[in-house]
Design an enzyme around this catalytic site. Structure first.
Site, PDB file in Angstrom:
ATOM      1  N   TYR A  73       0.838  -1.204   0.000  1.00  0.00           N
ATOM      2  CA  TYR A  73       0.000   0.000   0.000  1.00  0.00           C
ATOM      3  C   TYR A  73       0.875   1.257   0.000  1.00  0.00           C
ATOM      4  O   TYR A  73       0.601   2.223  -0.690  1.00  0.00           O
ATOM      5  CB  TYR A  73      -0.908  -0.001   1.238  1.00  0.00           C
ATOM      6  CG  TYR A  73      -2.016   1.020   1.146  1.00  0.00           C
ATOM      7  CD1 TYR A  73      -3.278   0.650   0.698  1.00  0.00           C
ATOM      8  CD2 TYR A  73      -1.796   2.352   1.480  1.00  0.00           C
ATOM      9  CE1 TYR A  73      -4.291   1.575   0.592  1.00  0.00           C
ATOM     10  CE2 TYR A  73      -2.805   3.284   1.370  1.00  0.00           C
ATOM     11  CZ  TYR A  73      -4.056   2.900   0.931  1.00  0.00           C
ATOM     12  OH  TYR A  73      -5.058   3.828   0.816  1.00  0.00           O
ATOM     13  N   PHE A 126      -8.144  19.403 -24.502  1.00  0.00           N
ATOM     14  CA  PHE A 126      -8.910  18.213 -24.859  1.00  0.00           C
ATOM     15  C   PHE A 126     -10.153  18.176 -23.963  1.00  0.00           C
ATOM     16  O   PHE A 126     -10.235  18.900 -22.971  1.00  0.00           O
ATOM     17  CB  PHE A 126      -8.075  16.933 -24.746  1.00  0.00           C
ATOM     18  CG  PHE A 126      -8.759  15.778 -25.436  1.00  0.00           C
ATOM     19  CD1 PHE A 126      -9.066  15.866 -26.778  1.00  0.00           C
ATOM     20  CD2 PHE A 126      -9.145  14.638 -24.749  1.00  0.00           C
ATOM     21  CE1 PHE A 126      -9.741  14.841 -27.429  1.00  0.00           C
ATOM     22  CE2 PHE A 126      -9.815  13.611 -25.393  1.00  0.00           C
ATOM     23  CZ  PHE A 126     -10.111  13.709 -26.731  1.00  0.00           C
ATOM     24  N   ASP A 127     -11.138  17.339 -24.309  1.00  0.00           N
ATOM     25  CA  ASP A 127     -12.441  17.481 -23.629  1.00  0.00           C
ATOM     26  C   ASP A 127     -12.395  17.232 -22.120  1.00  0.00           C
ATOM     27  O   ASP A 127     -13.023  17.935 -21.349  1.00  0.00           O
ATOM     28  CB  ASP A 127     -13.520  16.635 -24.312  1.00  0.00           C
ATOM     29  CG  ASP A 127     -13.258  15.146 -24.202  1.00  0.00           C
ATOM     30  OD1 ASP A 127     -12.106  14.757 -23.945  1.00  0.00           O
ATOM     31  OD2 ASP A 127     -14.209  14.367 -24.372  1.00  0.00           O
ATOM     32  N   ASP A 217       0.375  19.152 -21.242  1.00  0.00           N
ATOM     33  CA  ASP A 217      -0.523  18.002 -21.297  1.00  0.00           C
ATOM     34  C   ASP A 217       0.116  17.076 -22.338  1.00  0.00           C
ATOM     35  O   ASP A 217      -0.118  17.221 -23.535  1.00  0.00           O
ATOM     36  CB  ASP A 217      -1.924  18.475 -21.711  1.00  0.00           C
ATOM     37  CG  ASP A 217      -2.906  17.315 -21.836  1.00  0.00           C
ATOM     38  OD1 ASP A 217      -2.495  16.145 -21.646  1.00  0.00           O
ATOM     39  OD2 ASP A 217      -4.081  17.578 -22.140  1.00  0.00           O
ATOM     40  N   ALA A 219       0.213  13.701 -23.217  1.00  0.00           N
ATOM     41  CA  ALA A 219      -0.192  12.315 -23.478  1.00  0.00           C
ATOM     42  C   ALA A 219       0.603  11.724 -24.643  1.00  0.00           C
ATOM     43  O   ALA A 219       0.917  10.543 -24.649  1.00  0.00           O
ATOM     44  CB  ALA A 219      -1.690  12.267 -23.786  1.00  0.00           C
ATOM     45  N   LYS A 260      -1.476   6.566 -23.640  1.00  0.00           N
ATOM     46  CA  LYS A 260      -1.123   6.810 -25.044  1.00  0.00           C
ATOM     47  C   LYS A 260       0.359   6.454 -25.245  1.00  0.00           C
ATOM     48  O   LYS A 260       0.699   5.286 -25.347  1.00  0.00           O
ATOM     49  CB  LYS A 260      -1.409   8.271 -25.410  1.00  0.00           C
ATOM     50  CG  LYS A 260      -2.880   8.584 -25.633  1.00  0.00           C
ATOM     51  CD  LYS A 260      -3.635   8.837 -24.382  1.00  0.00           C
ATOM     52  CE  LYS A 260      -4.997   9.410 -24.634  1.00  0.00           C
ATOM     53  NZ  LYS A 260      -5.782   9.519 -23.395  1.00  0.00           N
ATOM     54  N   HIS A 452     -20.970  13.079 -25.101  1.00  0.00           N
ATOM     55  CA  HIS A 452     -20.806  12.131 -26.206  1.00  0.00           C
ATOM     56  C   HIS A 452     -20.652  10.689 -25.737  1.00  0.00           C
ATOM     57  O   HIS A 452     -20.931   9.767 -26.476  1.00  0.00           O
ATOM     58  CB  HIS A 452     -19.597  12.530 -27.049  1.00  0.00           C
ATOM     59  CG  HIS A 452     -18.344  12.632 -26.253  1.00  0.00           C
ATOM     60  ND1 HIS A 452     -18.160  13.614 -25.311  1.00  0.00           N
ATOM     61  CD2 HIS A 452     -17.246  11.854 -26.218  1.00  0.00           C
ATOM     62  CE1 HIS A 452     -16.986  13.439 -24.743  1.00  0.00           C
ATOM     63  NE2 HIS A 452     -16.403  12.373 -25.267  1.00  0.00           N
TER      64      HIS A 452
HETATM   65  C1  P61 Z   1      -8.512  10.077 -26.687  1.00  0.00           C
HETATM   66  F1  P61 Z   1     -13.578   9.997 -26.662  1.00  0.00           F
HETATM   67  N1  P61 Z   1      -7.720  11.146 -24.739  1.00  0.00           N
HETATM   68  O1  P61 Z   1      -7.891  10.933 -27.357  1.00  0.00           O
HETATM   69  P1  P61 Z   1      -7.538   9.857 -19.917  1.00  0.00           P
HETATM   70  N2  P61 Z   1      -5.268  14.862 -22.455  1.00  0.00           N
HETATM   71  C2  P61 Z   1      -5.243  14.479 -23.743  1.00  0.00           C
HETATM   72  C3  P61 Z   1      -5.962  13.364 -24.123  1.00  0.00           C
HETATM   73  O2  P61 Z   1      -5.953  12.980 -25.392  1.00  0.00           O
HETATM   74  C4  P61 Z   1      -6.718  12.630 -23.142  1.00  0.00           C
HETATM   75  C5  P61 Z   1      -6.676  13.076 -21.805  1.00  0.00           C
HETATM   76  C6  P61 Z   1      -5.948  14.187 -21.497  1.00  0.00           C
HETATM   77  C7  P61 Z   1      -8.466  10.180 -25.233  1.00  0.00           C
HETATM   78  C8  P61 Z   1      -9.370   9.305 -24.416  1.00  0.00           C
HETATM   79  C9  P61 Z   1     -10.713   9.886 -24.516  1.00  0.00           C
HETATM   80  O3  P61 Z   1     -14.182  11.978 -25.003  1.00  0.00           O
HETATM   81  C10 P61 Z   1     -13.064  11.269 -24.823  1.00  0.00           C
HETATM   82  O4  P61 Z   1      -6.415   8.934 -19.594  1.00  0.00           O
HETATM   83  C11 P61 Z   1      -4.479  15.254 -24.727  1.00  0.00           C
HETATM   84  O5  P61 Z   1      -8.409   9.401 -21.005  1.00  0.00           O
HETATM   85  O6  P61 Z   1      -8.288  10.274 -18.709  1.00  0.00           O
HETATM   86  C12 P61 Z   1      -7.488  11.506 -23.481  1.00  0.00           C
HETATM   87  O7  P61 Z   1      -6.767  11.172 -20.441  1.00  0.00           O
HETATM   88  C13 P61 Z   1      -7.411  12.349 -20.728  1.00  0.00           C
HETATM   89  C14 P61 Z   1     -11.571   9.574 -25.547  1.00  0.00           C
HETATM   90  C15 P61 Z   1     -11.043  10.882 -23.652  1.00  0.00           C
HETATM   91  C16 P61 Z   1     -12.739  10.262 -25.696  1.00  0.00           C
HETATM   92  C17 P61 Z   1     -12.245  11.555 -23.776  1.00  0.00           C
HETATM   93  O8  P61 Z   1      -9.124   9.145 -27.201  1.00  0.00           O
END
Ligand code: P61
Length: 461
Positions: A73, A126-127, A217, A219, A260, A452
């Site tokens: 832990y 990003f969203d 950010d 990724a 990623k 979405h």
């Molecule tokens: C993706 F349909 N991306 O591109 P988490 N920052 C950035 C990202 O690309 C990102 C995150 C933070 C996804 C997954 C995804 O509506 C959606 O590990 C540049 O997914 O929490 C994630 O990282 C968040 C797909 C996210 C989606 C939201 O496909």
């Protein structure tokens, strides 16, 4: 592209079967999914290009290190192994694991929102980042260069921050009202487009001038570094590690969805250069949200896989193959006249659906229409990155119109072969040929946050 002597830089040791469906089956499956591709079962998808997030294949080194996962832990030795790698790659002093990117965002972003009416400014949020900015009570402003919206125009670094606009926004809103500047590398919503080192450095200079924190950010920081190596003057002889280290040197904080470029199925990173106070605040908040700071929502074996994956993701033969694969699909589509964000980005081909379906207005989600038709046509699942994803204005609740309506064909890492990509290309080209027949969608039930993912739809008659 001359593929004659170049193939995947790996061979396949374990396989996962794919299942075909008939068009009649897919019509029923999509209807019962409420016309939302997120609600389809992966078993019913032939080639799954929904996301490159957590969908990559791990290597034998990653799998073998997982056996050494220390599930203590507190004070797990897996944590210390991972911390060493993160510090080596970033040059930063502090590291906290998180279960994925949004976990890292939830812990860190509110710490810089110190009062009401604050803003984060990004090349493009990003969203999930936008959602966490808004949940923290701040507002998200995007500030990417205009060339990004000129889809046919070649630009080496379409993901760049517009530096003039950035400084203008800081002055207009007042620097005391800016929570931080977020540089998304690569710039996902803009089409997986890279950001140049020069742009990162100049953004950093603006941040220093106004005493603002620069957050990467990152990724897809390895893919971005590879673009810098191959496109930016002065970087051809540098390693990906050297390029990444220079990039992190310009920033104060690094947030990463490790799903990623770090080649794991689950994981996130918060790294802080040297601000001890910020680190202590983040450490305090990680406990209730993610877990004790030496695991942050990850098991010991996850941290082992991540420590290896971070390094493998920076290997050049792998990166070359990855970006070649994505470009191969993009150029095939472009050659057939399908409109795409050009040049092709790092992790996906972004098909431009505004000109694909000019007869479908933004509030009937043209890119969702194309995405659904592609599933019906070929069993390929893509994802909408447009007005549906953008959501509503948090204040007026009006549907926001995205400047670009994309169907994103997102390529998982080390998973599909060129043959799969040929199937995808054929499917998209066939949908393009019947584009005039496509119909838009309206909501059956609309989810209030990140709509979405879970909303349901009906086709417009
Ligand atoms: C993706 F349909 N991306 O591109 P988490 N920052 C950035 C990202 O690309 C990102 C995150 C933070 C996804 C997954 C995804 O509506 C959606 O590990 C540049 O997914 O929490 C994630 O990282 C968040 C797909 C996210 C989606 C939201 O496909």
């Amino acid at each position: 592209m001359d593929k004659k002597y170049v193939a995947e830089p790996y061979r396949i040791k374990m396989v996962e079967p794919l299942f075909e469906t008939t068009k009649e089956e897919r019509i029923k499956l999509l209807k019962s999914a409420g016309y939302n591709p997120f609600a389809l079962r992966s078993h019913d998808v032939y080639v799954d290009l929904l996301t490159d997030s957590g969908t990559g294949a791990m290597s034998q080194q990653q799998w073998s290190m997982m056996m050494l996962g220390d599930e203590a832990y507190a004070g797990s030795s897996s944590f210390y192994r991972l911390e060493k790698v993160v510090k080596e790659i970033t040059g930063y002093q502090y590291f906290i694991p998180a279960h994925q990117g949004r976990g890292a965002e939830k812990v860190l972003l509110p710490q810089l929102v110190t009062k009401e009416n604050m803003y984060y400014i990004s090349n493009t949020h990003f969203d999930t980042t936008r959602a966490h900015v808004e949940l923290a009570g701040a507002r998200a402003l995007d500030c990417v260069i205009d060339e990004c919206f000129d889809l046919d125009k070649y630009h080496d670094f379409k993901g760049n921050m517009d530096l003039v606009k950035l400084e203008h926004l800081i002055n207009e809103k007042g620097k005391e009202n800016i929570a931080g500047i977020i540089m998304t590398v690569t710039n996902n919503s803009a089409g997986g487009q890279p950001v140049s080192m020069e742009n990162i450095r100049k953004t950093s200079e603006i941040c220093q001038k106004y005493q603002l924190k620069l957050i990467i950010d990152g990724a897809r920081f390895s893919e971005n570094s590879y673009f810098i190596k191959t496109r930016e003057k002065g970087y051809q002889n540098k390693t990906i590690k050297e390029i990444a280290l220079e990039m992190f040197g310009y920033a104060d904080v690094f947030l990463m969805s490790a799903k990623k470029d770090a080649l794991v199925n689950m994981g996130g990173i918060i790294a802080i250069k040297n601000d001890r106070e910020l680190f202590l605040k983040a450490q305090t908040m990680v406990v209730p949200y993610e877990g004790f700071p030496s695991y942050g929502g990850l098991s010991g074996r996850d941290m082992e896989a991540l420590a290896v994956g971070l390094k493998e993701g920076m290997e050049e033969d792998y990166l070359k193959h990855r970006l070649d694969q994505v470009r191969y699909l993009g150029e095939k589509l472009k050659a057939a006249g399908v409109p795409i964000q050009y040049p092709v980005g790092g992790h996906a081909v972004f098909v431009e659906c505004k000109s694909f379906c000019p007869h479908i207005p933004f509030y009937q989600f043209p890119a969702l229409a194309v995405t659904n038709e592609l599933y019906l046509e070929a069993g390929v699942r893509a994802v909408e990155i447009g007005s549906l994803l953008l959501g509503r204005d948090p204040d007026t609740k009006e549907n926001l119109e995205s400047k670009m309506e994309f169907m994103r064909l997102t390529i998982p890492r080390r998973v599909y072969t060129y043959n799969h990509l040929d199937v995808v290309a054929l499917g998209v080209i066939n949908v393009y040929e019947k584009r005039k027949e496509l119909k838009g969608y309206t909501f059956l039930e609309e989810a209030p946050i990140l709509r979405h993912f879970t909303s349901t739809f009906k086709p417009v008659e």
